[in-house]
Design a protein around this motif. Structure first.
Motif, PDB file in Angstrom:
ATOM      1  N   ARG A  87      -4.143  -1.618   5.777  1.00  0.00           N
ATOM      2  CA  ARG A  87      -5.174  -1.195   4.827  1.00  0.00           C
ATOM      3  C   ARG A  87      -4.636  -0.108   3.905  1.00  0.00           C
ATOM      4  O   ARG A  87      -4.937  -0.095   2.705  1.00  0.00           O
ATOM      5  CB  ARG A  87      -6.391  -0.675   5.586  1.00  0.00           C
ATOM      6  N   LEU A  88      -3.848   0.817   4.447  1.00  0.00           N
ATOM      7  CA  LEU A  88      -3.257   1.859   3.606  1.00  0.00           C
ATOM      8  C   LEU A  88      -2.366   1.238   2.540  1.00  0.00           C
ATOM      9  O   LEU A  88      -2.385   1.655   1.376  1.00  0.00           O
ATOM     10  CB  LEU A  88      -2.459   2.846   4.467  1.00  0.00           C
ATOM     11  N   ALA A  89      -1.578   0.241   2.919  1.00  0.00           N
ATOM     12  CA  ALA A  89      -0.724  -0.429   1.944  1.00  0.00           C
ATOM     13  C   ALA A  89      -1.563  -1.063   0.834  1.00  0.00           C
ATOM     14  O   ALA A  89      -1.203  -1.013  -0.350  1.00  0.00           O
ATOM     15  CB  ALA A  89       0.132  -1.484   2.640  1.00  0.00           C
ATOM     16  N   VAL A  90      -2.703  -1.647   1.197  1.00  0.00           N
ATOM     17  CA  VAL A  90      -3.596  -2.250   0.213  1.00  0.00           C
ATOM     18  C   VAL A  90      -4.141  -1.182  -0.736  1.00  0.00           C
ATOM     19  O   VAL A  90      -4.167  -1.359  -1.962  1.00  0.00           O
ATOM     20  CB  VAL A  90      -4.751  -2.986   0.922  1.00  0.00           C
ATOM     21  N   LEU A  91      -4.592  -0.063  -0.171  1.00  0.00           N
ATOM     22  CA  LEU A  91      -5.161   1.006  -0.987  1.00  0.00           C
ATOM     23  C   LEU A  91      -4.123   1.619  -1.921  1.00  0.00           C
ATOM     24  O   LEU A  91      -4.407   1.928  -3.078  1.00  0.00           O
ATOM     25  CB  LEU A  91      -5.758   2.092  -0.085  1.00  0.00           C
ATOM     26  N   ASN A 108     -13.039   0.098  -7.597  1.00  0.00           N
ATOM     27  CA  ASN A 108     -11.661   0.529  -7.755  1.00  0.00           C
ATOM     28  C   ASN A 108     -11.171   1.102  -6.428  1.00  0.00           C
ATOM     29  O   ASN A 108     -11.676   2.116  -5.950  1.00  0.00           O
ATOM     30  CB  ASN A 108     -11.608   1.590  -8.865  1.00  0.00           C
ATOM     31  N   LEU A 109     -10.176   0.463  -5.831  1.00  0.00           N
ATOM     32  CA  LEU A 109      -9.720   0.893  -4.518  1.00  0.00           C
ATOM     33  C   LEU A 109      -9.128   2.294  -4.552  1.00  0.00           C
ATOM     34  O   LEU A 109      -9.123   2.987  -3.539  1.00  0.00           O
ATOM     35  CB  LEU A 109      -8.691  -0.101  -3.979  1.00  0.00           C
ATOM     36  N   ALA A 110      -8.635   2.719  -5.712  1.00  0.00           N
ATOM     37  CA  ALA A 110      -8.094   4.072  -5.807  1.00  0.00           C
ATOM     38  C   ALA A 110      -9.163   5.109  -5.501  1.00  0.00           C
ATOM     39  O   ALA A 110      -8.848   6.211  -5.039  1.00  0.00           O
ATOM     40  CB  ALA A 110      -7.506   4.306  -7.201  1.00  0.00           C
ATOM     41  N   GLU A 111     -10.439   4.766  -5.731  1.00  0.00           N
ATOM     42  CA  GLU A 111     -11.523   5.704  -5.443  1.00  0.00           C
ATOM     43  C   GLU A 111     -11.832   5.779  -3.953  1.00  0.00           C
ATOM     44  O   GLU A 111     -12.491   6.716  -3.509  1.00  0.00           O
ATOM     45  CB  GLU A 111     -12.782   5.287  -6.217  1.00  0.00           C
ATOM     46  N   LEU A 112     -11.400   4.786  -3.190  1.00  0.00           N
ATOM     47  CA  LEU A 112     -11.626   4.803  -1.746  1.00  0.00           C
ATOM     48  C   LEU A 112     -10.476   5.450  -0.986  1.00  0.00           C
ATOM     49  O   LEU A 112     -10.629   5.813   0.185  1.00  0.00           O
ATOM     50  CB  LEU A 112     -11.817   3.371  -1.233  1.00  0.00           C
ATOM     51  N   ASP A 137       4.095   9.228  -3.764  1.00  0.00           N
ATOM     52  CA  ASP A 137       3.984   8.877  -5.187  1.00  0.00           C
ATOM     53  C   ASP A 137       2.523   8.944  -5.640  1.00  0.00           C
ATOM     54  O   ASP A 137       2.228   9.413  -6.744  1.00  0.00           O
ATOM     55  CB  ASP A 137       4.538   7.465  -5.426  1.00  0.00           C
ATOM     56  N   ALA A 138       1.607   8.450  -4.796  1.00  0.00           N
ATOM     57  CA  ALA A 138       0.189   8.503  -5.140  1.00  0.00           C
ATOM     58  C   ALA A 138      -0.283   9.948  -5.255  1.00  0.00           C
ATOM     59  O   ALA A 138      -1.031  10.303  -6.175  1.00  0.00           O
ATOM     60  CB  ALA A 138      -0.631   7.761  -4.090  1.00  0.00           C
ATOM     61  N   ALA A 139       0.167  10.797  -4.353  1.00  0.00           N
ATOM     62  CA  ALA A 139      -0.232  12.205  -4.391  1.00  0.00           C
ATOM     63  C   ALA A 139       0.386  12.927  -5.577  1.00  0.00           C
ATOM     64  O   ALA A 139      -0.222  13.838  -6.142  1.00  0.00           O
ATOM     65  CB  ALA A 139       0.178  12.895  -3.095  1.00  0.00           C
TER      66      ALA A 139
END
Length: 535
Positions: A87-91, A108-112, A137-139
């Protein structure tokens, strides 16, 4: 085709000067066999493309510098379940991956992602090492993720950050491990040589661990810091603020920067026993008193802003455009300890708020009543006084009795969301649920934002019911876009079935049908991701 000299630099020069002034370089002519040189400008671009391919094809690997030092420390936390890792990989990828969508529609999955990170961090889980680079990278791209993402990345994340300059923010964000032992030498070097953001983070963490040591560290360089830096360093003293900080803050009232003086004054006003709080209490007593007979409050605002008031953080000129006396009055009352009013009048906050307010000219002045109420509200927020916050908010709105007509009730003036934030989370949610039930969603956005997420079941039910009323009234979904965006992150996942019913009842292919289907799919997705973290 033989090329003895790299044509890249001559090509770049021709591009800068233009082919009218600088012909195609001779060093690129061997490449010109593959292009049409009748149009020099087009030929230049084609030659540059060929030269780029040639340079890349001929590049040799750089000799390795050897292993990057010691390996990453062991992470003692348990690894998260495999389903949660997927799930983390998906997000992180921002795609649904075929999971949990209703009709393929999801928020938008980025909001979850923030909710997933917070939950995983709270549960003390360790992500797979292979996902940590994508997590960092996301952080890096979203600063609001950094606290949870860096904590979740753990020692492997900090080790990676020491190898990759793109992730150096980790070293400025990472909270110490529970068994962290301060290193005096490295702490001294970080404070005196680190970047500003690193120094603020270091001071904040030190204040949480040892407030006295944090104050002493700030005191050691205070006189040499820039005004804008002093302001943010001073703000960091909110962590662990206590009477022990009063002498330093009292001295800061004489700072050259008015912003530093104002911040010092605000911090001191949250310490009821401070000298500044006592001075403000004396001014407040002179400005507001219970009139003879206790029937109303008499306001006598300050007639001037003397040097002592200015030193205590009160600006002589109103920055809001209000009258100067009203401005001084509000600043004095907002900085005075709220306990003063019960001591001087013997009345509760509710009793004081029920009194008429006036001045020597008009014993019932709505203007002074509004100023006094607004100042008390600021004081309640600043001093985190739940009793005063309750009194200022008033009782939770009561839905009208069946058949009694719509009773809207009194609306709260000022900044009710800030007052709500002072109350315990359950009480906050209950008050907001009652407000939404009576008044709908039109004025509820900030109140909902003050409630802890995920929302409690009663609050979630109230919001879903209000959305159903909005859909039935003929309103468009985008008129509630702010609240709808919040529901995707905050509604209790248990409400998914109720939202699916709304989607089924809405007109097919309508905006509300699509909106409810999207929301239901998001709630199902959230329920699955939270269950996986528990698994």
């Amino acid at each position: 085709m033989t090329i003895t000299q790299d044509p890249w630099e001559p090509l770049r020069t021709s591009a800068l000067l233009g082919t009218d002034r600088r012909p195609l370089p001779a060093t690129a002519l061997p490449l010109a066999e593959a292009v049409d040189v009748s149009d020099p400008a087009t030929a230049l671009l084609e030659l540059a493309a060929l030269a780029t391919v040639r340079r890349r094809a001929g590049a040799l690997p750089v000799p390795a510098d050897g292993p990057p030092g010691p390996p990453a420390p062991e992470d003692p936390r348990p690894e998260m379940p495999e389903a949660a890792a997927r799930r983390l990989a998906v997000l992180l990828a921002g795609r649904t991956g075929g999971n949990g969508g209703a009709g393929g529609t999801l928020a938008n999955l980025a909001e979850l992602l923030p909710q997933w990170l917070t939950t995983a961090r709270f549960k003390g889980l360790r992500p797979p090492a292979a996902l940590i680079p994508a997590l960092l990278d996301a952080a890096r791209a979203r600063s609001e993720l950094r606290g949870d993402a860096v904590a979740l990345a753990g020692p492997v994340g900090r080790w990676l950050a020491s190898q990759n300059p793109d992730w150096r923010f980790v070293l400025r964000t990472a909270a110490p491990e529970p068994d962290h032992r301060p290193d005096d030498l490295s702490d001294h070097r970080l404070w005196h040589e680190g970047l500003f953001a690193e120094r603020v983070t270091h001071l904040t963490l030190l204040r949480r661990r040892d407030p006295a040591a944090g104050l002493e560290l700030l005191r050691s360089t205070w006189s040499t810091e820039r005004a804008e830096d002093r302001l943010l360093f001073l703000d960091a003293l909110q962590d662990g603020l206590s009477p022990a900080d009063e002498p330093f803050l009292e001295a800061a009232l004489g700072d050259r920067s008015k912003n530093v003086r104002a911040t010092a004054a605000e911090l001191l006003s949250t310490l009821p026993s401070s000298a500044l709080a006592r001075r403000m209490a004396g001014r407040a007593r002179a400005a507001v008193r219970l009139a003879d007979g206790g029937t109303h409050l008499l306001v006598t605002p300050p007639v001037e802003c003397d040097e002592r008031m200015q030193r205590d953080g009160i600006a002589p000129k109103s920055p809001t455009g209000r009258g100067e006396r009203a401005w001084w009055f509000g600043e004095v009352v907002a900085a005075a300890p709220l306990a003063l009013w019960a001591e001087s009048t013997g009345l509760t906050p509710e009793q004081l708020l029920a009194l008429r307010v006036g001045d020597s000219v008009d014993e019932t002045s709505s203007s002074w009543a509004d100023d006094l109420r607004e100042a008390w509200a600021r004081a309640a927020v600043r001093q985190h006084d739940a009793d005063w916050a309750r009194a200022l908010l008033g009782p939770a709105p009561v839905p009208p009795a069946r058949g009694a007509g719509r009773i809207r009730g009194a609306r709260v003036t000022g900044a009710p969301s800030k007052l709500l934030a002072v109350l315990p989370s359950e009480e906050r949610a209950a008050w907001t649920a009652a407000f939404v039930e009576v008044h709908g969603l039109g004025d509820a956005f900030q109140l909902l934002g003050a409630c802890a997420t995920p929302w409690t079941p009663p609050l979630s039910t109230a919001v879903v019911t209000a959305l159903a009323r909005a859909a039935a009234s003929g309103a468009y979904p985008w008129s509630h876009s702010g609240v709808l965006g919040m529901t995707e992150r905050a509604l209790a996942p248990e409400t998914a079935a109720a939202v699916e019913e709304l989607a089924a009842d809405a007109s097919p292919d309508s905006a509300w049908s699509e909106t409810f289907a999207r929301l239901a799919g998001t709630l199902r997705f959230r329920a699955a991701m939270l269950n996986e973290l528990t698994g």
